[in-house]
Write a protein that holds these residues in place. Structure first.
Motif, PDB file in Angstrom:
ATOM      1  N   PHE A 186      -0.214  -2.464  -1.996  1.00 20.06           N
ATOM      2  CA  PHE A 186      -0.101  -1.069  -1.575  1.00 20.06           C
ATOM      3  C   PHE A 186      -0.845  -0.830  -0.263  1.00 20.06           C
ATOM      4  N   ASP A 187      -0.360   0.096   0.532  1.00 16.59           N
ATOM      5  CA  ASP A 187      -1.128   0.563   1.675  1.00 16.59           C
ATOM      6  C   ASP A 187      -2.286   1.419   1.170  1.00 16.59           C
ATOM      7  N   THR A 188      -3.302   1.601   2.012  1.00 19.50           N
ATOM      8  CA  THR A 188      -4.471   2.388   1.629  1.00 19.50           C
ATOM      9  C   THR A 188      -4.072   3.798   1.217  1.00 19.50           C
ATOM     10  N   ASP A 189      -4.559   4.208   0.046  1.00 18.97           N
ATOM     11  CA  ASP A 189      -4.363   5.559  -0.472  1.00 18.97           C
ATOM     12  C   ASP A 189      -2.890   5.840  -0.789  1.00 18.97           C
ATOM     13  N   GLN A 190      -2.099   4.786  -1.041  1.00 21.33           N
ATOM     14  CA  GLN A 190      -0.682   4.967  -1.344  1.00 21.33           C
ATOM     15  C   GLN A 190      -0.346   4.319  -2.692  1.00 21.33           C
ATOM     16  N   ALA A 191       0.707   4.814  -3.336  1.00 19.05           N
ATOM     17  CA  ALA A 191       1.151   4.249  -4.610  1.00 19.05           C
ATOM     18  C   ALA A 191       2.557   3.670  -4.514  1.00 19.05           C
ATOM     19  N   THR A 192       3.095   3.614  -3.284  1.00 17.89           N
ATOM     20  CA  THR A 192       4.404   3.010  -3.070  1.00 17.89           C
ATOM     21  C   THR A 192       4.218   1.527  -2.761  1.00 17.89           C
TER      22      THR A 192
END
Length: 219
Positions: free
Chosen positions: A114-120
């Motif tokens: 995941f990218d930082t602070d992401q849930a995709t």
């Protein structure tokens, strides 16, 4: 009886020679199936000898050993095969494969999923998850526990929600790959279970992770 014990010892030694190769460490190790077979064979031999007449004790021990080895090695062998395929497909991807008895754990660091602070899920990681899904579809006698974790940056409530969203993203992806919903469970634990210090960037990176635990349906 003495000859029977010698023969059984040779058979057990032969079982102990069954090794598996770990591509991560380059080392050989005794497979879990082999360990289970040896333990089952020893127990089966004891029961077989104890429940046979004195004249048939040797035969009873051999029959019991064979039956015990089959039962003891069944689940272990199934998980050995699943572990071997996962290690082959995940080598070099950054996903760690950890074996604990008859359970297999896949540790997926947040920096690759995941990218930082992401849930995709990152597009660069979907191919890896597709490979995992193929193995899980083939070995459909395992339950899949999906756990999301975060570092300690941000509030407890926010991290809890983020961990739940990430675990659910992985579960949804696997369901789209054809995994039966009844086999899966997604849980978020927020920042509660760190595996490294949150005081360093490297430690926080390790704590941002999703873990898949594969458990055989029949213990």
């Amino acid at each position: 009886m003495k000859k029977t014990l010698i023969a059984f010892s040779v058979a057990a030694f032969g079982l102990s020679g069954c090794m598996t190769y770990d591509p991560y460490t380059g080392e050989e190790k005794v497979s879990s199936a082999t360990k289970g077979s040896i333990i089952g064979a020893i127990g089966g031999a004891a029961v077989g000898a104890a429940t046979s007449s004195s004249s048939d004790r040797g035969k009873g021990a051999l029959i019991g050993a064979a039956g015990g080895a089959a039962v003891g090695g069944g689940i272990g062998y199934y998980m050995d095969r699943q572990e071997a395929q996962l290690r082959q497909k995940l080598e070099g991807t950054g996903v760690r494969v950890v074996r604990n008895g008859d359970q297999i754990e896949l540790v997926m660091p947040g920096n690759i999923t995941f990218d930082t602070d992401q849930a995709t899920i990152r597009s660069s990681f979907t191919g890896v998850l597709e490979s995992v899904g193929l193995v899980l579809k083939e070995f459909d006698k395992t339950i899949i526990q999906i756990d999301g974790h975060t570092d300690s940056t941000g509030s407890d409530s926010y991290n809890q929600l983020l961990s739940e969203r990430r675990a659910s993203s992985v579960r949804d992806f696997l369901l789209n790959q054809g995994i039966a919903p009844a086999r899966t469970r997604a849980t978020g634990y927020g920042e509660r279970y760190p595996v490294a210090s949150n005081d360093t960037p490297a430690g926080r990176e390790q704590n941002r992770r999703v873990e898949l635990t594969l458990v055989p349906m029949q213990q």
